[in-house]
Design a protein around this motif. Sequence first.
Motif, PDB file in Angstrom:
ATOM      1  N   GLY A  13       0.794  -1.227   0.000  1.00 13.50           N
ATOM      2  CA  GLY A  13       0.000   0.000   0.000  1.00 13.50           C
ATOM      3  C   GLY A  13       0.823   1.272   0.000  1.00 13.50           C
ATOM      4  O   GLY A  13       0.354   2.305  -0.473  1.00 13.50           O
ATOM      5  N   VAL A  14       2.037   1.208   0.543  1.00  9.45           N
ATOM      6  CA  VAL A  14       2.848   2.427   0.612  1.00  9.45           C
ATOM      7  C   VAL A  14       4.191   2.291  -0.105  1.00  9.45           C
ATOM      8  O   VAL A  14       4.969   3.245  -0.129  1.00  9.45           O
ATOM      9  N   ALA A  15       4.447   1.137  -0.701  1.00 12.10           N
ATOM     10  CA  ALA A  15       5.771   0.888  -1.294  1.00 12.10           C
ATOM     11  C   ALA A  15       6.111   1.912  -2.382  1.00 12.10           C
ATOM     12  O   ALA A  15       7.197   2.502  -2.372  1.00 12.10           O
ATOM     13  N   ASP A  16       5.193   2.124  -3.305  1.00 15.30           N
ATOM     14  CA  ASP A  16       5.477   3.063  -4.394  1.00 15.30           C
ATOM     15  C   ASP A  16       5.602   4.494  -3.878  1.00 15.30           C
ATOM     16  O   ASP A  16       6.487   5.246  -4.290  1.00 15.30           O
ATOM     17  N   LEU A  17       4.692   4.837  -2.975  1.00 12.98           N
ATOM     18  CA  LEU A  17       4.701   6.194  -2.430  1.00 12.98           C
ATOM     19  C   LEU A  17       6.015   6.499  -1.704  1.00 12.98           C
ATOM     20  O   LEU A  17       6.565   7.599  -1.819  1.00 12.98           O
ATOM     21  N   VAL A  22      11.730  11.177   0.991  1.00  9.81           N
ATOM     22  CA  VAL A  22      12.569  11.674   2.075  1.00  9.81           C
ATOM     23  C   VAL A  22      11.690  12.035   3.262  1.00  9.81           C
ATOM     24  O   VAL A  22      10.654  12.673   3.104  1.00  9.81           O
ATOM     25  N   VAL A  23      12.114  11.603   4.445  1.00 12.55           N
ATOM     26  CA  VAL A  23      11.374  11.929   5.666  1.00 12.55           C
ATOM     27  C   VAL A  23      11.805  13.307   6.141  1.00 12.55           C
ATOM     28  O   VAL A  23      12.969  13.513   6.483  1.00 12.55           O
ATOM     29  N   ARG A  24      10.886  14.257   6.136  1.00 15.31           N
ATOM     30  CA  ARG A  24      11.233  15.624   6.527  1.00 15.31           C
ATOM     31  C   ARG A  24      11.305  15.771   8.040  1.00 15.31           C
ATOM     32  O   ARG A  24      12.223  16.364   8.579  1.00 15.31           O
ATOM     33  N   GLU A 104       6.208  13.224   8.433  1.00 17.87           N
ATOM     34  CA  GLU A 104       5.958  14.039   7.243  1.00 17.87           C
ATOM     35  C   GLU A 104       6.962  13.602   6.187  1.00 17.87           C
ATOM     36  O   GLU A 104       8.177  13.697   6.393  1.00 17.87           O
ATOM     37  N   VAL A 105       6.416  13.107   5.089  1.00 15.28           N
ATOM     38  CA  VAL A 105       7.248  12.458   4.073  1.00 15.28           C
ATOM     39  C   VAL A 105       7.089  13.191   2.738  1.00 15.28           C
ATOM     40  O   VAL A 105       5.978  13.560   2.352  1.00 15.28           O
ATOM     41  N   GLU A 106       8.204  13.359   2.058  1.00 13.43           N
ATOM     42  CA  GLU A 106       8.207  14.016   0.744  1.00 13.43           C
ATOM     43  C   GLU A 106       8.420  12.946  -0.323  1.00 13.43           C
ATOM     44  O   GLU A 106       9.536  12.479  -0.522  1.00 13.43           O
ATOM     45  N   PRO A 107       7.350  12.531  -1.019  1.00 11.62           N
ATOM     46  CA  PRO A 107       7.498  11.489  -2.036  1.00 11.62           C
ATOM     47  C   PRO A 107       8.350  11.961  -3.210  1.00 11.62           C
ATOM     48  O   PRO A 107       8.466  13.166  -3.462  1.00 11.62           O
ATOM     49  N   ALA A 108       8.918  10.994  -3.919  1.00 11.03           N
ATOM     50  CA  ALA A 108       9.848  11.324  -5.008  1.00 11.03           C
ATOM     51  C   ALA A 108       9.136  11.877  -6.234  1.00 11.03           C
ATOM     52  O   ALA A 108       9.772  12.481  -7.096  1.00 11.03           O
TER      53      ALA A 108
END
Length: 261
Positions: A13-17, A22-24, A104-108
Amino acid sequence: MPEVLEVELARRGVADLLSGAVVRRVLRTDDLVVGPGVDDLITGAEIESLDRRGKQLVIVTDRGRVGVHFGMTGRWLVDDVSTIGELAYGSGNDHPRWDRWVLEVEPADGRGPVRLRLHDPRRLGRVVLEPDIGRLGPDALRLTRRQLAAVLARRMAPVKAVLLDQEAIAGLGNMLADEVLWWSGVDPRRAARSLNDDEVAALHSAIKRRLPVMLRRGGSHTGVLSPDARRADMPCPRDGAPLMRATIGGRTTVWCSAHQR
DNA sequence: GCCCTTGTTACGCC
DNA sequence: AGGCGTAACAAGGG
């Protein structure tokens, strides 16, 4: 509750995301659930991949590995969306007060920051640095008949207890163990060592066939011995015989009095 | 308001 | 030493 199927669904469910994300910052953390050093390591880290062995999820980052275990009631939420359906024995809602670890995560892909929430009302989940997966047995989704036979042959405990032992086989929990025993026609009270070759083959076949079906259906609660079936005193769906209940391996066990021998 | 639920760990016993 | 059984923990739901 999260058994191997829920953890695999959570991983997918979160692998692609999360891949390349990067974890802010860590927005919230609970010292009972989140172990020492985790937040320091994860802050600023880039997530490379998500791995899994049994019920143990592993976040692989460029700075080290973080283990996530969902316990009994843990699951991911991304912003306000659950990555899997409702959990059996879960709380039924997503109140933020049950968030135990929020990143808080910044997806690629440049979509902008999202919140990854480890939501766990009962706080039995655990997040640790460098999880020790070496002690876990072979993964239930990739278990070979030979591996199963070897594990059972050296144990005198009830077969149900051995199926629950994560050092024997990694990933089966209480509902899946009852489910595969029901399909294989094996009495959960039997000494693991007493199963003959045909019975081991039947049990292996049940594990290999039923787990993927339940994975597609959405989890470990979708079997014949669903939580509702476990509560109500219903007859065996296969032959109508009374279903039995007892504590085996320290857990409530349900089995058919007729076809499980 | 008591008792049920389960994944894991701690601990006592043999 | 190590396998096995039981209790403890957490806390919402019935």
